[in-house]
Design an enzyme around this catalytic site. Sequence first.
Site: not given
Ligand code: MOS
Length: 711
Positions: A600, A604, A670
């Site tokens: 997973t 991501q 992120e």
């Molecule tokens: Mo994220 S932009 O911290 O959901």
Amino acid sequence: MTTPTTTTTSTAVTGAVGASYTRVEGRDKVTGAARYAGEIPFAELAHGWVVLSTIARGRISSVESDAVREMPGVLAVLHHGTAPRVDSDYISMLGPPDPIVEVFQHDRVPFVGWPVALVVAETSEQAREAAEALVVKYEAEPHDVAFSAAHPDTYIPDGDNHQMAKGDLDAELAASAHVVDEEYSTPEEHHSSMEPHAAMARWDAGRLEVVDSNQGSTWVADELAKLFSLDPASVRVRSEHVGGAFGSKGVRVHQILAVMAATVLDRPVRVVLTRRQLFSLTGYRSPTAQRVRLGADADGRLRAVGHQAHSLTSKVHEFVEGSAGFGRPMYASDAHHSVNRVVRLDVPTPTFMRAPGEAPGSFALESALDELAERTGLDPIALRARNEPDVGPVSGLPFGSRNLVACFEEGARRFGWADRDPRPGLRREGRWLIGTGTAAATFPVLAMPSTAAVTAEADGTFTVRITAADVGTGARTALTLIAADALEVAQDRVHVRIGDSDFGPAAISGGSMGTRSWGWAVTAAVRELREQLALGGDIPPQGITVRSDTSEYVFALAQKERHSYGAQFAEVAVDVTTGEVRVRRMLGIFAAGRIVNPLTARSQLVGGMTWGLSMALHEEAVRDQATGGHVGADFAGYHFAANADVPHIEADWVDDPDADDPVGIKGIGEIGIVGAAAAIANAVWHATGVRHRSLPIRPDRVLDAAGARDA
Ligand code: MOS
């Protein structure tokens, strides 16, 4: 499907963490057994449909609801004259709330697409029919939605983070052998989760129950309690499965309107937002206009890094896309100046969107680094390695683990970077010009206090309860593996329950800190449970439950430069006669802490990189200056990368456990998007010899650039 690549992780794998597992709810998801907030059946359910403003600024003069109330199935028409009052004077987890929570509290209209009414009916179709028939009249005022760095009302927001300066930027630039001074821009972009926002609210024996799609159920429950002046214990929010969030799924109007309607009608009401409504109601990424100035000695050593970023916010609330912060933990430089400026316009308030700040900021700075490499004649990777800092370049703080150079070395080896001819515009295959590019990535490593409960059941299994949110990341599965390892049992003896505010406060799924924060709480609870179990004795029928709270550990974390890093690589093909850009392959190598579930985690990271591709080539929300609203606010008008646009994308990692985290986690939500667009733009330059400093790199921009070069 490509098979998951083997990893370069050398952490001793003694149990579940570090091995690939499919999602524990995977079967439910692919068979449809997993229900989402908009599709869970409830007895007596009524349906609300939101009506949005058509003006960008002014007042509502009338909501002509009489005719609509006679339409089939209609139960109520809520608006500022009829809706229950809320108390919006509170501080939420993220500060003062976006005044969108003041929905139906006044007659002012702050942007196109502001909610002006909710029509509630027996069926969704009846509610929609009546909502579309509702006549709302306005007194319109002139609006301003024109974003530009030259707007006279730009200002530097309060707060330590928006302006940082070390050294004398102008003096260092003047003393530099090579200078880059360029402007970069990125457009308004939208989260575009597959699952739109939806919530059901009902009153049950004096308790408010909300079934939602969110990034944190205690967060939403806490804000709803404050808004409706309720005892926090009398609010329960659940969010079992979430089809994407990316920063947009906090408290939004759908939950508030569902609660209002359920209160007025005393029956369950669901509000589902449409794809078009998401464009004005659930936040977005501000457009940016950025100026980057770099100065370097002849050998490429940086003397000056200057980054100014402009973004927009609404007239009613300040949200700042902090693009200028990206470079602060990146490169050593004598002078380091960064500032974020913002301008208030008659538009919805932007919000957090995957790698807020870092995503657009990395496009500008990592493009500028490539331009500096060109001017100094250095390889882009060598230039970055030459400017590797010993301590935080601005803060002076020591780094936690920092493996940026290791990412570039591993990436260069696997991508085949060594053979690259740095000269642009030389490689042709038929109609295609071919180029490769690279860029760096970073994202902060954060943790948020969380509580968890772990129960040793009488049947030998274990139940974990934590208000985590699995927004599609695989968090539920990751926590199962973490708990299994901590308990030293097989992962099928562990059942993890999430997404229920009754389980107590916990981190949101945001800031790439969900799994780290929750894993910490689960580990702490298990440690204590094992101490109790070690005392021996029988487990009673109700089991033995231990609760943890990580506040003291998280608050005790030493001040450090704590980040994940990554190296992005892309190969593109550009047809300068049609303007078409195709990405042929991408590789991302990350140093992002211990990887809990490679299967997973890879999804991501590849997902983030895919979004970076989409940001580079496709995504752009366009605002019409005359109406103040979007042009084509749907998936026909707002383009993003789809299957045929996405080539072979490979993501992998180097060994990089975080020494302060009990599991070694940093966070991976992120960083995959960061630097990806710059790597592609740099590859487009390498292919064509033309720099694209405005995203997306649309065909017309490629054609214009080719025309300008040939003229
Ligand atoms: Mo994220 S932009 O911290 O959901």
